[in-house]
Design an enzyme around this catalytic site. Structure first.
Site, PDB file in Angstrom:
ATOM      1  N   CYS B  85       0.838  -1.205   0.000  1.00 29.11           N
ATOM      2  CA  CYS B  85       0.000   0.000   0.000  1.00 29.11           C
ATOM      3  C   CYS B  85       0.879   1.264   0.000  1.00 29.11           C
ATOM      4  CB  CYS B  85      -0.974  -0.041   1.174  1.00 29.11           C
ATOM      5  SG  CYS B  85      -2.344   1.107   0.997  1.00 29.11           S
ATOM      6  N   HIS B 201      -3.404  -5.710   1.072  1.00 25.02           N
ATOM      7  CA  HIS B 201      -2.818  -5.973   2.390  1.00 25.02           C
ATOM      8  C   HIS B 201      -2.970  -7.445   2.766  1.00 25.02           C
ATOM      9  CE1 HIS B 201      -2.426  -1.724   3.804  1.00 25.02           C
ATOM     10  NE2 HIS B 201      -3.425  -1.510   2.972  1.00 25.02           N
ATOM     11  N   GLU B 203      -1.522  -8.806   5.199  1.00 25.84           N
ATOM     12  CA  GLU B 203      -1.461  -8.881   6.674  1.00 25.84           C
ATOM     13  C   GLU B 203      -2.835  -8.704   7.313  1.00 25.84           C
ATOM     14  OE1 GLU B 203      -0.666  -6.305   4.917  1.00 25.84           O
ATOM     15  OE2 GLU B 203      -0.889  -4.394   5.992  1.00 25.84           O
TER      16      GLU B 203
END
Lengths: 80, 227
Positions: B85, B201, B203
């Protein structure tokens, strides 16, 4: 000495903000606009007193930070 | 495996990626942007967020911070560097990966789950990854990937496109492009494929009960590939 820089998007790069501004102006009655492109304006006050040297430094700033040359052009305006 | 996550002023996904890396076995260190030296690392991550308030251009200020010279040297000597990002935006500003990230086509901040298709597996990030299509999360205002025609040709010739936005079956079409990115590009590599920049993302997808687990697939696979 104050030097100004204008950064504009290159011709082929999409400018959605410019488009929306165009549409809004259109809606306000400014209907004879072909296109609006949004850019950035910088005023750099430098201690350098030599015109050419100052311009050269600002050019370096443009290349290294102020503009992203993939999408933007810069124009240095002659100090008055 | 050792990893480092760089924190810039305005980073806000640095702790999320720290949790994710540790969950899958990395010994992670947080590195402040004013540090000059990188700790010994097998992987360096530039996290998401809004470094320097997105001033000037997203990622432009962070790309000039002190630690970045070490990150650039590390990448140029073959080290694994991943930007997620805002981290991707920082990577393009350093020139480590080609192109730029423009404002989203429809001028809106997009925050939703998307599907991405793995385009290339001949790299340490996606080699042996179980699924061709992964569900990740995106949250960005400037994720509209753009590059010049010459750059695009080079990227395609070198197979540098990492992932493309697609539907759940892996169909890459305009209607599944959330932000106007050229060719639905969601992530790209440098030429040597040790540097990866991507808008999604992984994560955020590491817990079955909170989100999905496609991020778990990604990180488990990544650490195995690095061993």
């Amino acid at each position: 000495m104050k030097i100004s820089v204008i950064i504009t998007l290159k011709k082929d790069v999409l400018d959605p903000q410019g488009k929306v501004i165009h549409q809004t102006l259109d809606g306000m009655g400014f209907q004879d606009i072909n296109e609006v492109r949004q850019g950035k304006y910088f005023e750099i006050d430098t201690k350098e007193t030599d015109n050419d040297k100052a311009k050269a430094k600002v050019e370096e700033m443009c290349k290294k930070l102020l503009a992203n040359l993939v999408i933007e052009n810069y124009k240095i305006i002659d100090p008055k | 495996m050792k990893s480092s996550v760089i924190t810039f002023p305005g980073s806000n996904c640095d702790r999320d990626i720290d949790v994710a890396l540790k969950k899958f076995g990395f010994k992670n260190k947080m590195v402040w942007h004013t540090d000059a030296e990188l700790p010994k690392s097998d992987l360096v991550v530039l996290p998401g967020g809004f470094s320097y308030g997105d001033y000037l251009r997203c990622g432009s200020m962070a790309s000039k911070s002190k630690i970045m010279q070490s990150v650039i040297n590390f990448a140029n000597s073959g080290g694994m560097v991943m930007g997620i990002c805002n981290g991707f935006q920082i990577l393009v500003e350093t020139g480590l990966v080609p192109g730029v990230l423009l404002r989203n086509k429809y001028l809106e901040f997009i925050c939703k789950n998307v599907f991405v298709k793995v385009n290339d597996k001949k790299n340490k990030y996606f080699k042996n990854v179980d699924n061709e299509v992964l569900e990740f999360h995106i949250a960005h205002n400037e994720g509209n990937y753009f590059c010049t025609n010459d750059q695009l040709k080079e990227i395609e010739d070198n197979n540098q496109i990492a992932i493309n936005y697609c539907d759940e079956n892996g169909k890459i079409e305009d209607q599944f492009n959330p932000n106007g990115s050229l060719k639905n590009i969601a992530g790209i590599f440098n030429k040597e494929k040790n540097v990866l920049g991507m808008m999604p993302h992984p994560e955020r997808m590491i817990d079955k009960s909170l989100s999905g687990e496609d991020g778990s697939l990604f990180f488990k696979n990544l650490i195995n590939n690095l061993k």
